[in-house]
Scaffold this active site. Structure first.
Site, PDB file in Angstrom:
ATOM      1  N   LYS A 182      -2.402  -2.130   7.829  1.00 17.79           N
ATOM      2  CA  LYS A 182      -1.547  -1.148   8.510  1.00 17.79           C
ATOM      3  C   LYS A 182      -1.728  -1.204  10.023  1.00 17.79           C
ATOM      4  O   LYS A 182      -0.794  -0.910  10.771  1.00 17.79           O
ATOM      5  CB  LYS A 182      -1.834   0.261   7.987  1.00 17.79           C
ATOM      6  CG  LYS A 182      -1.433   0.478   6.524  1.00 17.79           C
ATOM      7  CD  LYS A 182       0.050   0.217   6.262  1.00 17.79           C
ATOM      8  CE  LYS A 182       0.478   0.760   4.896  1.00 17.79           C
ATOM      9  NZ  LYS A 182       1.872   0.434   4.556  1.00 17.79           N
ATOM     10  N   SER A 221       3.554   3.393   7.615  1.00 18.14           N
ATOM     11  CA  SER A 221       2.184   2.917   7.811  1.00 18.14           C
ATOM     12  C   SER A 221       1.194   3.908   7.191  1.00 18.14           C
ATOM     13  O   SER A 221       1.497   4.535   6.159  1.00 18.14           O
ATOM     14  CB  SER A 221       1.942   2.720   9.321  1.00 18.14           C
ATOM     15  OG  SER A 221       0.718   2.092   9.557  1.00 18.14           O
TER      16      SER A 221
END
Ligand code: COA
Length: 331
Positions: free
Chosen positions: A190, A172
């Protein structure tokens, strides 16, 4: 440039063979970060199946990664876009057919570029959401049953000290912790990735699958960071307000990062080894930030990055960046 020397992609603290007999399935596996993660796992005994959009790049990365350990089996399959569930499912099934299982998954495929909201078409925003968030969902769907099977077959900890199975990592970012200008698309995407992983942790933890997130900060020498740096992100302002040289911190020359340095792909590979190893046996639904503390300072920017030409908010008010030309795709 691929990082081939062990000290470039892994620290010397892990035991040889801790992943022997296990198979990792990696999306975006030819990328700078994911290839280092894969290289470290293969070095420590795993076999790997990496997928990507670009055929040549993905096949070449697999050949390169396989060189880190004699006898390693590393397959690189191109023409697989995480936005297309059917091809992803076929790739996962092929991994199991040819390498025997999927024990670990790294959802690393990502898309990003620098743009204000004004410069972002609805299609551009959707492209990044599709690659990052929907792509992670598709990866989960295509592999989760294999991961459940692996977790059941390799209960950990166990007396034999054999490697665990059934582990999932999504790569992420930290943008969404504070918000970062020119990254609305990646931040939203994300945030979705992090949320998805917590659902996997809740729904598949009872089946033995441990699902976690690694959130890298700025990583030196990566394509993504090169692009962000060109827009001023992470550039180092080595002068104080009076034009005096700032002394470098003990660990390096990056005064904007608490640890004093940008991250390396090795930092991320080490975090990956930890989360897939028996040492992280009860770590589930965690976000492991590997950024030297950088995100704790990213909210107080005066510039977009440290580039004086992109002073916040003048840069945005001037309208610059609202009609950026799309660079040629590297894919
Ligand atoms: N600024 C603004 N919009 C942009 C852009 C930029 N720098 N780059 C792409 N876009 C827009 C395109 O113009 C298009 O929208 P439009 O048709 O409304 O104009 C939309 O994004 C989709 O672009 P396209 O090239 O058709 O999509 P793609 O699926 O081939 O590419 C991207 C996906 C957009 C993420 C592309 O940047 C990419 O493939 N990047 C390479 C991988 C990568 O980003 N890795 C990052 C590692 S951190």
């Amino acid at each position: 440039m691929s990082k081939q020397q062990p000290h470039e992609f892994i620290s010397p603290v892990w035991r040889d063979g801790i992943f022997r007999g296990r198979v990792v399935f990696v999306t975006g596996g030819a990328g700078d970060i994911c290839s280092a993660q894969t290289r470290a796992l293969v070095y420590l005994g795993a076999d790997a199946f990496i997928i990507g959009r670009n055929v040549e790049k993905t096949e070449a990365a697999a050949i390169d990664i396989a060189k880190v350990r004699k006898g390693a089996r590393v397959m690189g399959i191109g023409n697989v876009d995480v936005r297309n569930f059917e091809t992803l499912q076929k790739a996962a099934d092929r991994c199991v057919a040819e390498l025997g299982s999927i024990d670990f998954v790294i959802a690393g495929a990502a898309g990003n570029f620098i743009s204000t909201i004004a410069g972002l078409s609805p299609k551009a925003f959707k492209s990044v959401m599709d690659i990052d968030t929907i792509g992670t969902f598709n990866t989960i769907k295509a592999t989760i049953d294999h991961l459940s099977k692996s977790a059941a077959a390799h209960i950990s900890p166990n007396a034999e000290n054999s490697p665990p199975g059934g582990r999932f990592i999504a790569v992420s970012a930290t943008f969404h912790y504070t918000g970062v200008p020119l990254q609305s698309h990646a931040s939203a995407a994300k945030a979705g990735v992090d949320s998805l992983v917590s659902s996997v942790a809740l729904e598949y933890g009872p089946r033995g699958v441990m699902a976690n997130v690694i959130a890298p900060g700025p990583i030196e020498g990566t394509e993504g960071m090169d692009r962000l740096a060109r827009a001023g992100f992470g550039e180092i302002d080595t002068k104080d307000g009076k034009g005096q040289q700032i002394p470098p911190s003990v660990r390096g020359g990056s005064p904007t990062i608490p640890s004093g340095r940008w991250g390396t792909v090795r930092d991320i590979a080490d975090a990956t080894v930890y989360l897939f190893s028996a040492a992280a046996d009860n770590v589930n639904g965690h976000v492991l930030v590997v950024d030297g503390g950088a995100w704790r300072r990213q909210g107080g920017f005066l510039c977009v990055g440290q580039n004086p030409a992109m002073q916040y908010p003048n840069f945005l008010l001037s309208g610059a960046g609202s009609g950026q030309k799309k660079p040629a795709s590297k894919i």
